[in-house]
Design an enzyme around this catalytic site. Structure first.
Site, PDB file in Angstrom:
ATOM      1  N   GLY A 269       5.986 -28.165  56.323  1.00 22.04           N
ATOM      2  CA  GLY A 269       5.186 -27.161  55.628  1.00 22.04           C
ATOM      3  C   GLY A 269       5.877 -26.555  54.423  1.00 22.04           C
ATOM      4  N   ALA A 270       7.104 -26.100  54.625  1.00 18.33           N
ATOM      5  CA  ALA A 270       7.816 -25.414  53.550  1.00 18.33           C
ATOM      6  C   ALA A 270       9.260 -25.228  53.969  1.00 18.33           C
ATOM      7  CB  ALA A 270       7.178 -24.046  53.288  1.00 18.33           C
ATOM      8  N   GLU A 272      12.818 -22.604  53.417  1.00 16.68           N
ATOM      9  CA  GLU A 272      13.240 -21.261  53.025  1.00 16.68           C
ATOM     10  C   GLU A 272      14.515 -21.201  52.187  1.00 16.68           C
ATOM     11  OE1 GLU A 272      13.343 -22.502  56.260  1.00 16.68           O
ATOM     12  OE2 GLU A 272      15.105 -21.756  57.318  1.00 16.68           O
ATOM     13  N   HIS A 305       6.254 -16.572  56.589  1.00 19.19           N
ATOM     14  CA  HIS A 305       7.312 -17.177  57.412  1.00 19.19           C
ATOM     15  C   HIS A 305       8.564 -17.464  56.576  1.00 19.19           C
ATOM     16  CE1 HIS A 305       8.733 -19.775  60.791  1.00 19.19           C
ATOM     17  NE2 HIS A 305       9.339 -20.408  59.803  1.00 19.19           N
ATOM     18  N   GLU A 306       8.380 -18.140  55.461  1.00 14.04           N
ATOM     19  CA  GLU A 306       9.561 -18.507  54.650  1.00 14.04           C
ATOM     20  C   GLU A 306      10.199 -17.252  54.064  1.00 14.04           C
ATOM     21  OE1 GLU A 306      10.331 -21.405  55.318  1.00 14.04           O
ATOM     22  OE2 GLU A 306       8.360 -22.124  55.928  1.00 14.04           O
ATOM     23  N   HIS A 309      12.327 -15.524  56.642  1.00 15.78           N
ATOM     24  CA  HIS A 309      13.591 -16.230  56.885  1.00 15.78           C
ATOM     25  C   HIS A 309      14.730 -15.662  56.031  1.00 15.78           C
ATOM     26  CE1 HIS A 309      13.173 -19.413  59.742  1.00 15.78           C
ATOM     27  NE2 HIS A 309      12.296 -20.135  59.070  1.00 15.78           N
ATOM     28  N   GLU A 328      14.010 -19.796  64.116  1.00 18.65           N
ATOM     29  CA  GLU A 328      12.612 -20.247  64.064  1.00 18.65           C
ATOM     30  C   GLU A 328      11.706 -19.470  65.017  1.00 18.65           C
ATOM     31  OE1 GLU A 328      11.633 -21.646  61.652  1.00 18.65           O
ATOM     32  OE2 GLU A 328      13.358 -22.747  60.833  1.00 18.65           O
TER      33      GLU A 328
HETATM   34  N1  B3K Z   1      13.188 -24.424  58.257  1.00 16.73           N
HETATM   35  C1  B3K Z   1      12.192 -25.344  57.764  1.00 16.73           C
HETATM   36  C2  B3K Z   1      12.038 -26.567  58.598  1.00 16.73           C
HETATM   37  C3  B3K Z   1      13.029 -27.623  58.292  1.00 16.73           C
HETATM   38  C4  B3K Z   1      12.660 -28.896  59.026  1.00 16.73           C
HETATM   39  C5  B3K Z   1      13.738 -29.922  58.928  1.00 16.73           C
HETATM   40  N2  B3K Z   1      13.343 -31.172  59.530  1.00 16.73           N
HETATM   41  C6  B3K Z   1      10.878 -24.694  57.604  1.00 16.73           C
HETATM   42  C7  B3K Z   1      10.638 -23.507  58.443  1.00 16.73           C
HETATM   43  O1  B3K Z   1      10.624 -23.536  59.657  1.00 16.73           O
HETATM   44  O2  B3K Z   1      10.490 -22.459  57.871  1.00 16.73           O
HETATM   45 ZN    ZN Z   2      11.011 -21.498  59.879  1.00 14.92          ZN
END
Ligand code: B3K
Ligand code: ZN
Length: 880
Positions: A269-270, A272, A305-306, A309, A328
């Protein structure tokens, strides 16, 4: 077959890094096929490491070494060795800090795995989490090595006018041959998984945010020029998230600049990355005519969400990847709270629980079950799972419930203050919450280490003479891989009681009067007493879904209908409707299996009649009350899944309700169907949800009138929610103009990749006959591309994960199709390939014939040459 047997990494083997890298200066000469990377690193021995080896091992993959020097002295060939996974300097200086300078080449264009530096359309971008930085240069690629990054990007000015990296811009200039450079510096030390760079022809949509302490932050969203009109919602969501985090957690943004770049090719999805988030376009771009209300909500959720983080993940990060849920699970909980506050907490909670129960519960009950804090992995990218994310968020939510909002906030304050700038563990998080509240959460910690969904059963004993109710709760948890025996968990069970007239009962519990309590279920069996009752109450248990468990509480249809009408807890009211429908559907499944005629209990029809009549409140919530439990949820309740019977029984209920309540559905439809341009406000969203729920029932009638209704809405729609809902209704019915509608939709939207993804998904998830042939044809459609993850998910993912009826065709064609795609994808993009295997992982849940067909395909996958670690781990564990 894999070329070499893959290594398993264990949590118990964790040791602190032997060396630290305090600072890294990166210099990139960007080029599609030959990017030159220079990394100057300040290295020293870690005083907290007890290891005594003098070698220095730096991780690196698919890199071409040009030179290596320590403190300015080039190393001789016998002083180091370069392998497939690492570079080892045999003797690094021990007595002093030193500088190591490495130069290497990478080929972004050949990088179809989309990890490290790669090309997306004509833009260069990076993805480093979890271990992509090692595809950029050799480094101590582990989250507990935190460094300050300075980055200089050099590139052709015409092709790459915009050059971005983390932190603040510190300089820029022109070079000869139409090249230019930009320098960046991130003042916060960070693990390399948070590094990012982006280069391309990008337009910028800018805004500002003033923080609670009065600092002015520049907000910038970078997209391709033709998408600048689709960034308004993303930027508003970002501002909302920034304000919300200040108000809810007291957390303020820390750099002067926050950038988001939207790219077409992205594995998830995205991401951070500090100050420079990289997003899948799907979670940035929205315009009412191209994006649905759900898309708008997802964008708000992912942007939040991002952003969140930045504290839960970046300022305080993970010590090792086993601790992934530390950032997460916590951040998902935070984004769920945020989205609930922005829209409707009741609706958001139901959506989250629905997703958890249909998808995470299946994972937790299958061969890939693992604890929220896993203990071993082969490929860490396989552990970005529903368990780590969604169950991890439930674990944090339970802590919130147990400590109360104020206690939870005190605990978070202490956590951020105590661990700012550190790489820590889930244990550190729980400890901070304990210390701040002066409580002990010893048993609660088992939620982190024990896999599987607990089952809670309930026994009621009402003593009419004394007005007392005794509830006996029992908990158990089925075995999961490597965990045959389970210990009791600390389960918060929220409870309320209803009087016979439906009003909330006041009762005595632990000597105090209450209308609602949270019970601490800690033993395998435990009784709770409630007194001062005027009559036998109806029990409303596990309110708000206060713990991620399966509640087994036998109820009559009457009692469920009563709760559906009266429960003051919005979650349990919805849940009563779901259980009512579930019981009805299972009665029908029995009839199907016994060859009896099908008949729907009148009480179910009456219950839905009341839901339809109860308009005027939260229309989105009402739409959820009307939605029948999904096939995947129903399947999850069956010892042996009978895909056809589940589908047939559920369709029968839907059709019967439509026939019996046609007038009411039509009336509501007419009441709320307006010609709306599609603005995203709660009122309009609710109207659309409810009327589209009605439309989907009405289309089950398969009458010319209902077909006309759907087609009119499809043709006249001025917003994507209405257009796609109508098209979905058409595609899932015997509508005579189905193909024409699909063609016209394609022609209208062929320039909009995200809309064309929807077009693929609608066809891939259709329950109509002939779907599999259509899916095969779509694979040959010029717009299909195996190198674009969104497209693969839209077609292959949607078919194999959201079309149980056709994917599980008894002849095994769906399975064969999926295994072929997995094998193709394995060579292109292992992360996407391994995600696709999940369609086969649940093979034990089906009949013997399907079991053997699915197993056969898994075996074929495992036997493939050059199998990636990603696919090998999922496929082999699925077979084990
Ligand atoms: N931290 C990233 C996910 C990374 C996935 C790596 N395979 C996005 C998130 O959970 O915000
Ligand atoms: Zn995340």
């Amino acid at each position: 077959m894999r070329d070499a047997s893959p290594q398993t990494v264990y949590l118990k083997d964790y040791t602190p890094p032997e060396y630290l890298i305090d600072q890294i200066e990166l210099h990139f000469e960007l080029d599609e096929q030959r990017t030159r990377v220079q990394a100057r690193m300040n290295v020293r021995r870690n005083p907290h490491s007890s290891a005594d080896s003098v070698a220095l091992k730096l991780w690196g993959e698919e890199l071409q070494l040009l030179s290596i020097a320590i403190d300015g002295r080039p190393l001789q060939e016998n002083e180091f060795v370069v392998g497939d996974e690492a570079l080892i300097v045999h003797e690094a200086p021990q007595d002093r800090p030193f500088e190591i300078l490495i130069e290497n080449l990478i080929d972004p264009q050949a990088n179809t795995a989309l990890e490290g530096l790669y090309l997306s359309s004509s833009m260069l971008c990076t993805q480093c989490e979890a271990q992509g930085f090692r595809k950029i240069t050799w480094f101590l690629d582990r989250p507990d090595v935190m460094s300050r990054f300075k980055t200089t990007l050099v590139a052709d000015k015409a092709k790459y006018p915009v050059l971005l990296s983390n932190g603040n811009k510190t300089g820029s200039g022109e070079l000869e041959n139409n090249r230019h450079w930009v320098s960046w510096e991130d003042p916060f030390a960070k693990p390399c998984y948070l590094f990012a760079l982006v280069a391309g022809q990008l337009a910028c949509v800018a805004d500002q945010f003033v923080t609670m302490s009065g600092r002015r932050i520049d907000l910038q969203i970078f997209v391709e020029q033709h998408n600048v009109d689709k960034c308004g919602h993303a930027i508003q969501s970002l501002k909302n998230a920034m304000r919300w985090d200040e108000q809810t957690y007291g957390l303020e943004y820390d750099l002067d600049l926050y950038m988001i770049v939207a790219v077409d090719h992205f594995n998830m999805g995205a991401m951070e990355n500090k100050g420079l988030n990289v997003f899948n376009t799907k979670f940035v771009l929205a315009r009412p005519d191209t994006a649905t209300d759900s898309d708008y909500e997802h964008i708000e959720g992912v942007i939040g969400h991002e952003y969140f983080h930045n504290w839960s993940g970046n300022r305080v990060t993970c010590r090792d990847w086993f601790q992934l849920s530390l950032k997460e699970g916590f951040t998902v909980f935070r984004d769920q709270q945020f989205s609930g506050d922005m829209t409707s907490p009741a609706v958001k909670r139901i959506e989250d629980v629905n997703a958890l129960r249909t998808r995470q519960f299946a994972e937790d009950a299958g061969p890939l079950a693992h604890p929220v804090r896993p203990e071993a992995y082969i490929e860490i990218n396989n552990f970005y799972t529903l368990t780590v994310y969604e169950k991890g968020a439930e674990v944090v939510r339970m802590l919130h419930t147990l400590l109360g909002a104020a206690g939870f906030r005190m605990g978070c304050d202490l956590y951020f203050q105590r661990h700012d700038g550190q790489a820590v563990t889930c244990e550190d998080f729980v400890k901070a919450l304990e210390d701040a509240n002066g409580v002990e959460l010893g048993q609660f910690r088992r939620w982190y280490s024990q896999a599987g969904t607990p089952v809670v059963t309930v026994e009621q004993d009402y003593d009419a003479a004394n007005g007392r109710l005794q509830l006996t709760l029992r908990q158990s948890c089925p075995p999961t891989p490597n965990q045959p025996v389970k210990q009791p968990l600390h389960i918060p069970v929220k409870l309320g009681l209803l009087n016979a007239d439906g009003s909330p009962a006041t009762f005595e519990f632990a000597g105090q009067p209450h209308t609602e309590v949270t019970l601490d279920l800690t033993a395998a069996e435990q009784s709770f007493n409630f007194g001062n009752l005027a009559g036998k109450p109806v029990v409303s248990l596990l309110r708000g879904f206060s713990a991620p468990v399966t509640l087994q509480m036998p109820r009559s249809l009457d009692e469920l209908a009563f709760l559906l009408s009266h429960d003051s807890d919005t979650f349990n009211r919805w849940e009563a409707g779901q259980q009512l429908a579930t019981q009805a559907i299972f009665q029908l499944i029995d009839s199907i299996e016994l060859g009896r005629p099908l008949q729907l209990e009148p009480i179910v029809v009456d219950a839905y009649r009341r839901v339809l009549a109860d308009a005027g409140g939260d229309l989105s919530y009402q739409a959820l009350l009307l939605a029948l439990p999904e096939e995947s949820y129903l399947s999850g309740q069956m010892p042996v899944i009978d895909v056809e019977a589940v589908h047939q029984a559920r369709e029968f209920v839907k059709k019967t309700l439509a026939e019996n309540l046609a007038e009411q559905f039509l009336e509501l439809y007419r009441q709320y169907h307006r010609d709306e341009s599609g603005c995203f406000d709660a009122g309009a969203v609710g109207r659309r949800r409810l009327k589209n729920a009605c439309l989907s029932y009405l289309c089950k009638l398969e009458t010319p009138d209902s077909h006309r209704l759907a087609e009119q809405q499809f043709r006249a729609a001025r917003n994507m929610t209405d257009q796609i809902s109508a098209l979905a209704a058409i595609v899932n019915s015997r509508h005579p103009d189905q193909d024409d509608c699909l063609d016209s939709f394609y022609r209208q939207w062929q320039q909009e990749a995200l809309v064309i993804d929807k077009w693929f998904t609608l066809q891939a998830t259709s329950s109509m006959p002939n779907t599999f042939a259509k899916v095969q044809n779509l694979m040959r459609h010029p717009a299909f591309d195996m190198k674009t993850p969104n497209r693969v998910r839209a077609l292959v993912g949607a078919f194999s994960q959201s079309n149980p009826l056709h994917f599980h065709a008894a002849n095994g064609e769906g399975y064969r199709f999926l295994a072929d795609r997995v094998i193709e994808l394995n060579a292109l993009n292992p992360q996407i390939a391994s995600r696709m295997v999940s369609g086969l992982a649940q093979w034990r849940r089906y009949d013997a014939n399907r079991q053997s067909l699915m197993k056969q395909e898994l075996q074929r996958i495992v036997a493939t040459d050059h199998l990636s670690k990603d696919v090998y781990e999922i496929a082999s564990k699925s077979l084990a």
